[in-house]
Design a protein around this motif. Sequence first.
Motif, PDB file in Angstrom:
ATOM      1  N   PHE A   1      27.080  69.353  -2.642  1.00 44.50           N
ATOM      2  CA  PHE A   1      28.311  69.545  -3.410  1.00 44.50           C
ATOM      3  C   PHE A   1      28.325  70.875  -4.167  1.00 44.50           C
ATOM      4  CE2 PHE A   1      28.184  65.041  -2.536  1.00 44.50           C
ATOM      5  CZ  PHE A   1      29.513  64.709  -2.313  1.00 44.50           C
ATOM      6  N   ALA A   2      27.426  71.778  -3.774  1.00 43.06           N
ATOM      7  CA  ALA A   2      27.289  73.045  -4.507  1.00 43.06           C
ATOM      8  C   ALA A   2      28.606  73.811  -4.581  1.00 43.06           C
ATOM      9  CB  ALA A   2      26.198  73.893  -3.868  1.00 43.06           C
ATOM     10  N   SER A   3      29.420  73.744  -3.530  1.00 39.20           N
ATOM     11  CA  SER A   3      30.669  74.515  -3.564  1.00 39.20           C
ATOM     12  C   SER A   3      31.862  73.665  -3.984  1.00 39.20           C
ATOM     13  CB  SER A   3      30.927  75.137  -2.192  1.00 39.20           C
ATOM     14  OG  SER A   3      31.111  74.108  -1.251  1.00 39.20           O
ATOM     15  N   SER A   4      31.624  72.448  -4.397  1.00 43.42           N
ATOM     16  CA  SER A   4      32.753  71.612  -4.807  1.00 43.42           C
ATOM     17  C   SER A   4      33.014  71.804  -6.302  1.00 43.42           C
ATOM     18  CB  SER A   4      32.509  70.151  -4.435  1.00 43.42           C
ATOM     19  OG  SER A   4      31.927  69.438  -5.484  1.00 43.42           O
ATOM     20  N   PRO A   5      34.245  71.614  -6.755  1.00 41.20           N
ATOM     21  CA  PRO A   5      34.620  71.988  -8.121  1.00 41.20           C
ATOM     22  C   PRO A   5      33.741  71.387  -9.213  1.00 41.20           C
ATOM     23  CG  PRO A   5      36.564  71.426  -6.856  1.00 41.20           C
ATOM     24  CD  PRO A   5      35.397  71.131  -5.978  1.00 41.20           C
ATOM     25  N   HIS A   6      33.309  70.139  -9.059  1.00 36.45           N
ATOM     26  CA  HIS A   6      32.496  69.538 -10.130  1.00 36.45           C
ATOM     27  C   HIS A   6      31.016  69.454  -9.757  1.00 36.45           C
ATOM     28  CE1 HIS A   6      36.675  68.034 -10.494  1.00 36.45           C
ATOM     29  NE2 HIS A   6      36.488  68.408 -11.747  1.00 36.45           N
TER      30      HIS A   6
ATOM     31  N   ARG B   1      29.472  67.689  -7.997  1.00 37.31           N
ATOM     32  CA  ARG B   1      28.969  66.330  -7.763  1.00 37.31           C
ATOM     33  C   ARG B   1      30.171  65.415  -7.529  1.00 37.31           C
ATOM     34  NH1 ARG B   1      25.938  63.626 -12.244  1.00 37.31           N
ATOM     35  NH2 ARG B   1      24.769  65.540 -12.357  1.00 37.31           N
ATOM     36  N   PRO B   2      29.926  64.247  -6.948  1.00 35.76           N
ATOM     37  CA  PRO B   2      31.062  63.334  -6.737  1.00 35.76           C
ATOM     38  C   PRO B   2      31.587  62.802  -8.077  1.00 35.76           C
ATOM     39  CG  PRO B   2      29.160  62.720  -5.372  1.00 35.76           C
ATOM     40  CD  PRO B   2      28.682  63.736  -6.360  1.00 35.76           C
ATOM     41  N   ASN B   3      32.905  62.637  -8.158  1.00 34.84           N
ATOM     42  CA  ASN B   3      33.492  61.996  -9.342  1.00 34.84           C
ATOM     43  C   ASN B   3      34.271  60.733  -8.957  1.00 34.84           C
ATOM     44  OD1 ASN B   3      35.765  63.054  -8.142  1.00 34.84           O
ATOM     45  ND2 ASN B   3      36.264  64.488  -9.815  1.00 34.84           N
ATOM     46  N   HIS B   4      34.137  60.340  -7.696  1.00 29.82           N
ATOM     47  CA  HIS B   4      34.871  59.166  -7.216  1.00 29.82           C
ATOM     48  C   HIS B   4      34.032  58.473  -6.156  1.00 29.82           C
ATOM     49  CE1 HIS B   4      38.240  57.016  -5.123  1.00 29.82           C
ATOM     50  NE2 HIS B   4      38.598  56.837  -6.383  1.00 29.82           N
ATOM     51  N   VAL B   5      33.873  57.168  -6.284  1.00 30.62           N
ATOM     52  CA  VAL B   5      33.033  56.415  -5.345  1.00 30.62           C
ATOM     53  C   VAL B   5      33.794  55.165  -4.904  1.00 30.62           C
ATOM     54  CG1 VAL B   5      30.883  55.112  -5.040  1.00 30.62           C
ATOM     55  CG2 VAL B   5      30.874  57.224  -6.384  1.00 30.62           C
TER      56      VAL B   5
END
Length: 286
Positions: free
Chosen positions: A95-100, A102-106
């Motif tokens: 998730f290095a290039s994702s905005p947060h 890390r996941p914020n929804h599961v």
Amino acid sequence: MLDQYLVSGSSKAYYIPDFISQDEEEYLLRKITETPRQKWKALATRSASPFGPSKSVVRTGGEIMQKGTLVPQAMPPFLTTYPDLMGRLSGTSAFASSPHQRPNHVIMNEYLPGQGIMPHEDGPSYHPVVATISLGSHAVFHYYSYRNDGVDHGALNASSSPSTRAHDASRGRSVNDVPVLSVFLEPRSAIITTDALYTAHLHGIDDVHRDTFVGAGRLRLPRSEGDFKGDIDEVQIANWRAVKDGESARVLEGGGELERGTRYSLTCRDVPKVAAGDAFRLLGRR
Ligand SMILES: O=C(O)CCC(=O)C(=O)O
Ligand SMILES: [Fe+2]
């Protein structure tokens, strides 16, 4: 860190066996099955008879509203504290290039034997990386491409994602019913789907009670009445040599059947757009 887990020939999926320990799996299964039944929502399965069995899901991390905005709510501690699955996923660098980062929804999914999920896309509400952790039973996960000739050959019809609702781009486009990539997901593993496999392909799980292997990592595709699969009735499991479980590895190598048990999966994604403010106010609840 992730490169060693690349599923050969894919662009790009990563298969990580033993992403969680047996103790963690046991604990997570207990916490997931303790989640009150009224929180579980029924979803149509691939066989999708209006009266047929439906698989169930619980969404955590908040609700995704129109236009793909997440109204955040805290995730349960068994996803963030013990075990710290979100931190561990962040540590893979997936998730290095994702905005947060890390996941914020599961989404917690429950599949009884005989249940699967129709080929679908996860859609544009999410950053195009998804990590799925499997618990309790194996499954075979297929990736599919769209046909580009615009002619329906009796192929599968894509449906919009059951988990994003808002995503309709795939509806009605015809799909090659022979998968482009198939992976074996053993319990405790994580599969991370990125790039073109996320943005230009579909994924699904056949709704079978058992998987039949013919040796050398090859799966016999289930055929049902009216299915068109041309001459192809077997596919290679791309990650079969990476499978750790002894019995599964033996059957993948030598052939045989593996029964599906009840499987839970955790589908972890990052929703880039997050609403500021109080969830209760935004959702109009008290
Ligand atoms: O359970 C799985 O492995 C896949 C679930 C999935 O594709 C989804 O929730 O969008
Ligand atoms: Fe999905």
